[in-house]
Structures are given as structure tokens and as C-alpha cells.
Design a protein around this motif. Structure first.
Motif, short mmCIF file in Angstrom:
data_model
loop_
_atom_site.label_atom_id
_atom_site.label_comp_id
_atom_site.label_asym_id
_atom_site.label_seq_id
_atom_site.Cartn_x
_atom_site.Cartn_y
_atom_site.Cartn_z
N SER A 51 2.92 8.13 -4.78
CA SER A 51 1.89 7.68 -5.72
C SER A 51 1.95 6.18 -5.91
CB SER A 51 2.05 8.39 -7.07
OG SER A 51 1.10 7.92 -8.00
N ASN A 52 3.16 5.65 -6.08
CA ASN A 52 3.32 4.20 -6.27
C ASN A 52 2.93 3.42 -5.02
OD1 ASN A 52 4.22 4.53 -8.89
ND2 ASN A 52 6.39 4.61 -8.30
N ILE A 53 3.27 3.97 -3.86
CA ILE A 53 2.94 3.31 -2.59
C ILE A 53 1.43 3.17 -2.44
CG2 ILE A 53 2.91 3.67 -0.07
CD1 ILE A 53 5.76 4.90 -0.43
N TYR A 54 0.69 4.22 -2.78
CA TYR A 54 -0.76 4.18 -2.64
C TYR A 54 -1.41 3.35 -3.73
CZ TYR A 54 -0.16 7.87 0.84
OH TYR A 54 0.22 8.59 1.95
N LYS A 55 -0.89 3.43 -4.97
CA LYS A 55 -1.47 2.65 -6.07
C LYS A 55 -1.29 1.15 -5.84
CE LYS A 55 -1.12 6.02 -9.84
NZ LYS A 55 -0.44 6.37 -11.12
N SER A 56 -0.16 0.76 -5.26
CA SER A 56 0.13 -0.66 -5.04
C SER A 56 -0.66 -1.24 -3.87
CB SER A 56 1.63 -0.86 -4.80
OG SER A 56 2.02 -0.29 -3.56
N GLY A 57 -1.24 -0.36 -3.06
CA GLY A 57 -1.98 -0.83 -1.89
C GLY A 57 -1.09 -1.10 -0.68
N GLU A 58 0.18 -0.72 -0.76
CA GLU A 58 1.08 -0.92 0.38
C GLU A 58 0.59 -0.15 1.59
OE1 GLU A 58 5.67 0.24 1.62
OE2 GLU A 58 5.20 -0.11 -0.50
N LEU A 59 0.11 1.07 1.35
CA LEU A 59 -0.48 1.89 2.40
C LEU A 59 -1.76 2.52 1.87
CD1 LEU A 59 2.65 3.84 3.77
CD2 LEU A 59 1.56 1.85 4.82
N GLU A 60 -2.63 2.94 2.79
CA GLU A 60 -3.85 3.65 2.41
C GLU A 60 -3.63 5.15 2.60
OE1 GLU A 60 -7.23 2.24 4.47
OE2 GLU A 60 -7.09 0.19 3.68
N GLU A 61 -3.92 5.91 1.56
CA GLU A 61 -3.71 7.36 1.65
C GLU A 61 -4.59 7.99 2.72
OE1 GLU A 61 -3.33 11.26 -1.28
OE2 GLU A 61 -4.14 9.38 -2.07
N LEU A 62 -5.81 7.46 2.87
CA LEU A 62 -6.75 8.04 3.82
C LEU A 62 -6.23 8.02 5.25
CD1 LEU A 62 -9.62 9.21 4.11
CD2 LEU A 62 -10.42 6.88 4.55
N THR A 63 -5.46 6.95 5.60
CA THR A 63 -5.00 6.79 6.98
C THR A 63 -3.58 7.29 7.21
OG1 THR A 63 -4.28 4.53 6.50
CG2 THR A 63 -6.51 4.82 7.38
N THR A 64 -2.85 7.61 6.15
CA THR A 64 -1.45 8.02 6.31
C THR A 64 -1.19 9.44 5.84
OG1 THR A 64 -0.85 7.08 4.15
CG2 THR A 64 -0.59 5.66 6.08
N CYS A 65 -2.21 10.10 5.31
CA CYS A 65 -2.05 11.46 4.80
C CYS A 65 -3.15 12.33 5.37
CB CYS A 65 -2.11 11.45 3.27
SG CYS A 65 -2.08 13.10 2.50
N SER A 66 -2.80 13.55 5.75
CA SER A 66 -3.81 14.51 6.20
C SER A 66 -3.51 15.86 5.55
CB SER A 66 -3.81 14.65 7.72
OG SER A 66 -2.64 15.31 8.16
N VAL A 67 -4.51 16.72 5.53
CA VAL A 67 -4.36 18.04 4.90
C VAL A 67 -4.33 19.10 5.99
CG1 VAL A 67 -5.37 19.73 3.33
CG2 VAL A 67 -5.52 17.27 2.80
N ALA A 87 4.18 6.36 6.02
CA ALA A 87 4.45 6.85 4.68
C ALA A 87 5.89 7.36 4.56
CB ALA A 87 3.46 7.95 4.30
N ILE A 88 6.34 8.06 5.59
CA ILE A 88 7.71 8.61 5.56
C ILE A 88 8.74 7.49 5.42
CG2 ILE A 88 9.45 9.87 6.90
CD1 ILE A 88 7.04 11.30 8.29
N ILE A 89 8.59 6.44 6.22
CA ILE A 89 9.55 5.34 6.19
C ILE A 89 9.46 4.57 4.87
CG2 ILE A 89 10.23 3.19 7.30
CD1 ILE A 89 10.96 5.79 8.80
N SER A 90 8.26 4.40 4.34
CA SER A 90 8.11 3.69 3.06
C SER A 90 8.82 4.44 1.95
CB SER A 90 6.62 3.53 2.72
OG SER A 90 5.98 2.65 3.61
N VAL A 91 8.69 5.76 1.94
CA VAL A 91 9.42 6.56 0.95
C VAL A 91 10.92 6.49 1.21
CG1 VAL A 91 9.86 8.90 0.13
CG2 VAL A 91 7.50 8.14 0.49
N GLY A 92 11.28 6.60 2.48
CA GLY A 92 12.70 6.64 2.83
C GLY A 92 13.47 5.41 2.39
N TYR A 93 12.87 4.25 2.53
CA TYR A 93 13.57 3.03 2.14
C TYR A 93 13.72 2.91 0.63
CZ TYR A 93 13.68 1.18 6.87
OH TYR A 93 13.96 0.99 8.20
N ARG A 94 12.98 3.72 -0.12
CA ARG A 94 13.11 3.72 -1.58
C ARG A 94 14.20 4.68 -2.06
NH1 ARG A 94 8.07 2.01 -0.52
NH2 ARG A 94 6.94 0.77 -2.09
#
Length: 332
Positions: A51-67, A87-94
């Protein structure tokens, strides 16, 4: 390349986790539950970080998430969000940088092998049609390996070579021996002026410095290499030009600036900049607007392929670049 999904098994070096990883669309995908297992943390923490990654604009949910939709045993349909490597790596480093680094290294090797091996499935079918396809495969493998490219950049490089090989194969079907140079003669093309080029590169340098993407070394001249590159593409004998049209000239300009290193720093970026500028100067000779011919991903891929190519692959590279430049009145 096939779009068929593949499942690969990731195992941590400490044996602490084994995970089935989905490989699809030139990247890997994990659900939040899988990320929780991978990084050894609770799922709510994964949700919060995403949620924080997408809110901050670090990544775009549309291009890094699929259903992903799937059906349970009792027939009810479920939808699960899955997230790509960025997205996986961005979360992982946190939450677990050690495991994130290990997963990134494993994935880099996996995707490199997938891109190269997947593309070479056509090699056996085409191997009797000459060595040019082999050269394209070698260049692809070398570029992906040396640059350690994954995700969008790796896919862009693959796409450029794939488009090139597809065009080459079509010509083979018409009994052509190779992908020929574009030989259309175009007259009264507008030349680049060295003084204007130096001014433009200086302006580009200041923009990049302000963005923190360049130093004072960017664009500094090394001898007369840049002047030579600009002059060379305009040369000819009598009324016959060595490079007879915009496609040929632009391709050689990009190659000369990147491979001959006329600048202390920034040769790839400056070469790409001049390549687009030259095409725009001569837009009237092109069948389509420059932006419709060369997008950002294609330009990055072409620059990387030029940089990683060997001297004996020059003609292959020039023909590859020319395939993206449609000339008015001949091919477009």
C-alpha cells in the motif's frame, strides 16, 4: 516466445523456504501469501508495505499487479492478486533485505535463461537458413548476460531481436539470402551541424545533472570522434552517397557514437539523443512520425545491443536498427 505460464521452484540457500514461483510475461509473480512465506513475515505487513509503495508512487499498481482467477474444488471462483518482480523486491528490501537480494539473484539467472532458451526454440527450425539468426541469438544472450537485464529492459531487448528475426525469416520465405540494407536513394536530407549538436548535448547535460543522472564528465569531447561520426554519415563520391537514406544514416550515427566512444561519458545516451534528433530533422522522409517508429523501450534496447555487440556484428546491428525506420514511398 510462448506465453504459456511456467512454474519454477525457489529454495533459499539456508533451506528455510521452498516456494513455487510463477514465470509469465517475462517476469515472476507471487501472491501476498507467497511473499509472506518468502520473507518470513506476517501477511498484514506485506499488505501495508504494498500500500505504501503504491501510495508513494514508487511503483504503479496497474503495471506490477495482476488478478488471477481460479476455481476451488467445490466450484466457487476466487480472485487472487499477484505481484511481479519489481513489487516483490520493493517489499523484500523493507522486510528482509538478505532474502530479497537472494531472490533477485536467483530470478535474474532464471529470467535470463528463460529469455535466451525460449527464443532459441526456433533455432533448430531455421538453422539451415544461414548464420545470421545464430548471430542474433548470440548478441541477445551476450547483452542479457552482460547487462544482467530482467523485467522490462530484458523484455525490450528480446522484443527488438524478435522483431528483427521475424522480418528476416519472412524474407527467407521469399527465398532471400539475408536481411538487406535499405538502399532507397533519398536526396536533400538535412545534415546535423556540429555546433548545434554540441549546444544540444550541453543542454542535455545540464538537465541530467539537475536530475542527478550525470556528472561534469558527461558529453565532454574526446578528440574529434563526434565530428567525424557526424561528417561520415554525409559522405559520398560524386552524386552517390555512401549512406543513401535516412534509415542508413541514422543507424550508422547511433552505431558510431556508441561504439567509437567520442565522449568521456554518456555515449549511449548522447548517441540515442542524436539518433532521434536526426530522424526528427528529416521527418519528411519517414513513413510515420518518429515516435510511432521508435518508442523509449525500443531505443534503450537498440542502444544496449549496439554497446554489447562485437565488431564483426556491425552489419547485423545496422540492419537491425534499420528495420524500425520506415521510409516514405518504399516501405511503411
Amino acid at each position: 516466445m510462448t506465453d504459456k505460464k511456467q512454474i519454477q521452484l525457489f529454495q533459499a540457500t539456508d533451506g528455510g523456504v521452498q516456494l513455487e514461483v510463477t514465470l509469465d510475461q517475462e517476469t515472476v509473480w507471487l501472491s501476498q501469501a507467497q511473499m509472506s512465506e518468502l520473507f518470513g513475515t506476517k501477511r498484514p505487513a506485506i499488505t501495508k508495505h504494498l500500500s505504501n509503495i503504491y501510495k508513494s508512487g514508487e511503483l504503479e499498481e496497474l503495471t506490477t499487479c495482476s488478478v488471477l482467477e481460479h476455481m476451488a474444488e467445490h466450484g466457487q471462483r476466487y480472485k487472487t492478486k499477484r505481484y511481479n518482480l519489481d513489487a516483490i523486491i520493493s517489499v523484500g528490501y523493507r522486510v528482509n533485505s538478505t532474502r530479497a537480494t537472494q531472490f533477485r539473484q536467483w530470478t535474474t539467472n532464471l529470467l535470463k535463461q528463460h529469455l535466451v532458451q525460449g527464443y532459441t526454440l526456433n533455432q533448430k527450425r531455421l538453422q539451415e537458413q544461414g548464420i545470421e539468426f545464430e548471430q542474433a541469438i548470440q548478441l541477445l544472450s551476450q547483452t542479457l548476460g552482460n547487462q544482467q537485464l530482467v523485467s522490462s529492459e530484458g523484455a525490450a531487448v528480446l522484443g527488438v531481436v524478435s522483431d528483427y528475426a521475424r522480418s528476416w525469416s519472412l524474407l527467407q520465405a521469399y527465398d532471400e539470402q539475408s536481411l538487406d540494407d535499405k538502399t532507397t536513394q533519398q536526396n536533400q536530407m538535412q545534415a546535423l551541424e556540429l555546433s548545434s549538436v554540441l549546444t544540444a548535448i550541453a543542454e542535455l547535460k545540464q538537465i541530467l545533472i539537475k536530475k542527478g543522472e550525470a556528472t561534469e564528465l558527461f558529453g565532454q569531447m574526446r578528440g574529434d570522434g563526434l565530428a567525424s561520426a557526424i561528417a561520415t554519415i554525409e559522405q559520398g563520391f560524386g552524386d552517390v552517397f555512401f549512406y543513401p537514406n535516412i534509415a542508413s544514416r541514422a543507424a550508422h550515427l547511433l552505431y558510431f557514437v556508441i561504439k567509437n566512444h567520442p565522449l568521456a561519458d554518456g555515449n549511449k545516451r548522447s548517441g540515442a539523443f542524436l539518433f532521434l534528433w536526426y530522424l526528427r530533422l528529416n521527418q519528411r522522409f519517414l513513413a510515420k512520425p518518429v515516435e510511432a517508429l521508435i518508442n523509449d523501450n525500443t531505443l534503450v534496447a537498440l542502444a544496449l545491443l549496439v554497446a554489447e555487440s562485437k565488431p564483426d556484428q556491425k552489419e547485423l546491428i545496422i540492419r537491425l536498427i534499420q528495420q524500425f525506420i520506415f521510409l516514405k514511398g518504399s516501405d511503411g
